[in-house]
Design an enzyme around this catalytic site. Structure first.
Site, PDB file in Angstrom:
ATOM      1  N   HIS A  99       8.860   9.192  14.237  1.00  0.00           N
ATOM      2  CA  HIS A  99       7.578   7.956  14.044  1.00  0.00           C
ATOM      3  C   HIS A  99       6.725   8.460  13.484  1.00  0.00           C
ATOM      4  O   HIS A  99       5.785   8.898  14.539  1.00  0.00           O
ATOM      5  CB  HIS A  99       7.487   7.245  15.065  1.00  0.00           C
ATOM      6  CG  HIS A  99       7.339   6.165  15.066  1.00  0.00           C
ATOM      7  ND1 HIS A  99       7.657   4.213  14.794  1.00  0.00           N
ATOM      8  CD2 HIS A  99       6.061   5.173  13.970  1.00  0.00           C
ATOM      9  CE1 HIS A  99       7.029   3.470  14.244  1.00  0.00           C
ATOM     10  NE2 HIS A  99       5.693   3.754  13.921  1.00  0.00           N
ATOM     11  N   ARG A 154       0.354  -0.920   0.158  1.00  0.00           N
ATOM     12  CA  ARG A 154       0.164   0.375   0.191  1.00  0.00           C
ATOM     13  C   ARG A 154       0.609   1.270   0.378  1.00  0.00           C
ATOM     14  O   ARG A 154       0.694   2.291  -1.145  1.00  0.00           O
ATOM     15  CB  ARG A 154      -1.125   0.292   1.138  1.00  0.00           C
ATOM     16  CG  ARG A 154      -2.479  -1.053   0.810  1.00  0.00           C
ATOM     17  CD  ARG A 154      -2.971  -0.829   2.307  1.00  0.00           C
ATOM     18  NE  ARG A 154      -1.653  -1.414   3.878  1.00  0.00           N
ATOM     19  CZ  ARG A 154      -2.256  -2.816   3.972  1.00  0.00           C
ATOM     20  NH1 ARG A 154      -3.438  -3.280   3.874  1.00  0.00           N
ATOM     21  NH2 ARG A 154      -1.261  -3.615   4.943  1.00  0.00           N
ATOM     22  N   GLU A 158      13.199   3.110  20.308  1.00  0.00           N
ATOM     23  CA  GLU A 158      12.626   4.067  19.970  1.00  0.00           C
ATOM     24  C   GLU A 158      11.966   4.407  21.457  1.00  0.00           C
ATOM     25  O   GLU A 158      11.312   3.562  21.931  1.00  0.00           O
ATOM     26  CB  GLU A 158      10.729   4.105  19.207  1.00  0.00           C
ATOM     27  CG  GLU A 158      11.951   3.859  17.759  1.00  0.00           C
ATOM     28  CD  GLU A 158      10.603   4.424  16.653  1.00  0.00           C
ATOM     29  OE1 GLU A 158       9.829   3.569  17.324  1.00  0.00           O
ATOM     30  OE2 GLU A 158      11.071   4.148  15.311  1.00  0.00           O
ATOM     31  N   GLY A 213       5.297   9.727  11.072  1.00  0.00           N
ATOM     32  CA  GLY A 213       4.255   8.928  10.003  1.00  0.00           C
ATOM     33  C   GLY A 213       3.316   8.693   9.507  1.00  0.00           C
ATOM     34  O   GLY A 213       2.221   9.385   8.780  1.00  0.00           O
ATOM     35  N   ARG A 239      10.247   0.320   9.429  1.00  0.00           N
ATOM     36  CA  ARG A 239      10.430   0.023  10.485  1.00  0.00           C
ATOM     37  C   ARG A 239      11.610   0.020  11.126  1.00  0.00           C
ATOM     38  O   ARG A 239      13.072  -0.624  10.047  1.00  0.00           O
ATOM     39  CB  ARG A 239      10.188  -1.163  10.973  1.00  0.00           C
ATOM     40  CG  ARG A 239       8.455  -1.656  11.425  1.00  0.00           C
ATOM     41  CD  ARG A 239       8.357  -1.334  12.994  1.00  0.00           C
ATOM     42  NE  ARG A 239       6.758  -0.655  13.022  1.00  0.00           N
ATOM     43  CZ  ARG A 239       5.498   0.031  12.729  1.00  0.00           C
ATOM     44  NH1 ARG A 239       6.011   1.059  12.085  1.00  0.00           N
ATOM     45  NH2 ARG A 239       4.269  -0.087  12.744  1.00  0.00           N
TER      46      ARG A 239
HETATM   47  P1  NAD Z   1       1.809  -3.537   2.849  1.00  0.00           P
HETATM   48  O1  NAD Z   1       1.377  -5.359   3.800  1.00  0.00           O
HETATM   49  O2  NAD Z   1       0.529  -3.259   1.666  1.00  0.00           O
HETATM   50  O3  NAD Z   1       3.302  -3.922   2.203  1.00  0.00           O
HETATM   51  C1  NAD Z   1       4.138  -4.226   2.265  1.00  0.00           C
HETATM   52  C2  NAD Z   1       5.128  -4.737   1.174  1.00  0.00           C
HETATM   53  O4  NAD Z   1       6.412  -5.489   1.396  1.00  0.00           O
HETATM   54  C3  NAD Z   1       4.309  -6.069   0.869  1.00  0.00           C
HETATM   55  O5  NAD Z   1       3.730  -6.042  -0.489  1.00  0.00           O
HETATM   56  C4  NAD Z   1       4.893  -7.422   0.894  1.00  0.00           C
HETATM   57  O6  NAD Z   1       5.051  -8.528  -0.314  1.00  0.00           O
HETATM   58  C5  NAD Z   1       6.524  -6.795   0.487  1.00  0.00           C
HETATM   59  N1  NAD Z   1       7.401  -7.358   1.346  1.00  0.00           N
HETATM   60  C6  NAD Z   1       7.549  -8.762   2.599  1.00  0.00           C
HETATM   61  N2  NAD Z   1       8.644  -8.818   3.008  1.00  0.00           N
HETATM   62  C7  NAD Z   1       9.015  -8.696   1.836  1.00  0.00           C
HETATM   63  C8  NAD Z   1      10.911  -8.887   1.886  1.00  0.00           C
HETATM   64  N3  NAD Z   1      11.547  -9.622   2.666  1.00  0.00           N
HETATM   65  N4  NAD Z   1      11.380  -7.745   0.955  1.00  0.00           N
HETATM   66  C9  NAD Z   1      10.606  -7.476   0.042  1.00  0.00           C
HETATM   67  N5  NAD Z   1       9.464  -6.923   0.217  1.00  0.00           N
HETATM   68  C10 NAD Z   1       8.683  -7.843   1.301  1.00  0.00           C
HETATM   69  O7  NAD Z   1       2.221  -2.151   4.459  1.00  0.00           O
HETATM   70  P2  NAD Z   1       2.111  -1.065   3.852  1.00  0.00           P
HETATM   71  O8  NAD Z   1       0.832  -0.576   4.661  1.00  0.00           O
HETATM   72  O9  NAD Z   1       2.462  -0.701   2.838  1.00  0.00           O
HETATM   73  O10 NAD Z   1       2.940  -0.953   5.401  1.00  0.00           O
HETATM   74  C11 NAD Z   1       4.498  -1.099   5.075  1.00  0.00           C
HETATM   75  C12 NAD Z   1       5.155  -0.885   6.603  1.00  0.00           C
HETATM   76  O11 NAD Z   1       5.025   0.912   6.934  1.00  0.00           O
HETATM   77  C13 NAD Z   1       3.889  -1.608   7.809  1.00  0.00           C
HETATM   78  O12 NAD Z   1       4.357  -2.739   7.870  1.00  0.00           O
HETATM   79  C14 NAD Z   1       4.640  -0.770   8.841  1.00  0.00           C
HETATM   80  O13 NAD Z   1       5.625  -1.497   9.276  1.00  0.00           O
HETATM   81  C15 NAD Z   1       5.179   0.748   7.669  1.00  0.00           C
HETATM   82  N6  NAD Z   1       4.497   2.035   9.014  1.00  0.00           N
HETATM   83  C16 NAD Z   1       5.026   2.770   9.447  1.00  0.00           C
HETATM   84  C17 NAD Z   1       4.255   3.826   9.878  1.00  0.00           C
HETATM   85  C18 NAD Z   1       5.093   5.566  10.484  1.00  0.00           C
HETATM   86  O14 NAD Z   1       4.754   5.711  11.432  1.00  0.00           O
HETATM   87  N7  NAD Z   1       6.188   5.431   9.654  1.00  0.00           N
HETATM   88  C19 NAD Z   1       3.009   3.714   9.917  1.00  0.00           C
HETATM   89  C20 NAD Z   1       1.942   3.176   8.905  1.00  0.00           C
HETATM   90  C21 NAD Z   1       3.047   1.929   8.131  1.00  0.00           C
END
Ligand code: NAD
Length: 319
Positions: free
Chosen positions: A283, A155, A264, A285, A235
């Protein structure tokens, strides 16, 4: 309808509206701290546990809660919840996967531009009276001539890629372990090594799992294009801080911008604090009212489960 026999434990702050909904559904305990001790003590007769980012819902916590039916995570990542232990004990895990997509994408692009144009350092230089020197030193490429490498085209990765390709005219390459199928903007799949080699900016959007912990380590960083920028809004533990600090110090990398850290809040002597060309945000985001409202809506799914209905967003899609 009030069901006072249900005990709902709230480990991290939720909005007033969310709290009102929970209080209408059962007896609510709000914890002063979300450390493991506090969680363990509150679990004995707990039916539902609400957490955000900092509670660690370990197997032990889950096994201390014989009545637990549902864990609600207001947020996106599930790395702080032992989802396997939850599923073994028949506990539903509900969360808000799409709550922060746009907000994190916008912060990612903000960090990218801040780093590229050295905005925080220029601001600090002007305040020190070094206006002329800062202006003389300034020179940067434009995004339209750069290649963005996205690791994790889910996403948030897609939201970043789309904005960078359509809005800024960047070339986008990506790596993922799952095929994202039809993307609505041009982007090319490459293997990890080619991405490190070709990207001017590497942006991380993977969940924290056994496969991604320390993914960007010394060896991965050594394959980055000279002068490349690294953005991490996923992360902290996806990146080896010490290795990153070394690559920044020896000038191999052009810079890094991090919304997340391996620790953190970080200790005062965190290895990255002494490194050059690095920007931090704490953090933030998902810190927009719209994202927060969507995250607080996790209580609706928790209540659904407590009333015996299937949740709208359960965690099984991430296992
Ligand atoms: P998502 O599940 O839609 O997308 C994650 C993608 O990473 C997936 O397409 C998955 O197949 C891929 N993936 C998993 N393991 C992998 C690997 N080893 N190599 C390559 N690709 C790999 O999740 P999202 O909604 O896009 O969110 C991603 C991450 O962002 C969350 O898991 C969270 O840790 C982080 N996040 C951070 C904040 C913030 O405040 N900074 C807020 C929301 C989410």
């Amino acid at each position: 309808m009030t069901t006072p026999q249900l005990h709902i434990v709230v480990a991290e702050r939720l909005s007033r509206e969310a709290m009102e909904k929970l209080r209408a559904a059962g007896r609510v305990t709000v914890l002063d701290s979300c450390d493991e001790d506090s969680l363990l003590k509150a679990m004995a007769d707990c039916d539902a546990l609400l957490v955000r980012t900092f509670s660690q819902v370990t197997r032990e916590v889950i096994e201390h809660a014989p009545n637990l039916k549902v864990i609600g995570r207001g947020g996106v990542g599930l790395d702080n919840i032992d989802t396997l232990a939850a599923s073994e004990h028949g506990v539903s895990v509900v969360y808000t996967p799409a709550a922060a997509t746009g907000a994190v994408a916008e912060l990612t692009i903000g960090l990218m531009l801040s780093l590229l144009r050295d905005i925080p350092a220029n601001d600090a230089a002007i305040r020190r009276g070094e206006y002329t020197q800062a202006r003389a030193n300034a020179m940067a490429n434009e995004l339209s001539e750069m290649t963005l490498g996205i690791i994790g085209m889910g996403r948030i990765g897609q939201a970043v890629g789309r904005r960078c390709q359509v809005g800024f005219g960047m070339s986008v390459i990506y790596h993922d372990i799952v095929d994202p199928l039809a993307l609505d903007f041009p982007a090319k799949f490459v293997d990890k090594e080619s991405l490190y080699d070709q990207a001017d900016i590497v942006s991380l959007h993977v969940p924290l799992t056994d496969l991604t912990r320390w993914l960007i380590d010394k060896e991965a960083l050594s394959q980055f294009k000279p002068g490349a920028l690294l953005i991490n809004t996923s992360r902290g533990r996806v990146v080896d801080s010490l290795a990153l600090a070394n690559r920044l110090r020896n000038g191999a990398l052009g810079g890094a911008a991090l919304d997340v850290l391996d620790e953190e809040p970080p200790a005062n002597d965190h290895p990255l604090f002494g490194a050059p060309r690095i920007i931090f945000t704490p953090h933030i985001g998902a810190k927009t009212p719209m994202s927060q409202a969507r995250m607080n809506a996790v209580v609706d799914d928790v209540i659904r489960v407590l009333r015996g209905s299937p949740p709208v967003t359960s965690a099984h899609i991430h296992q």
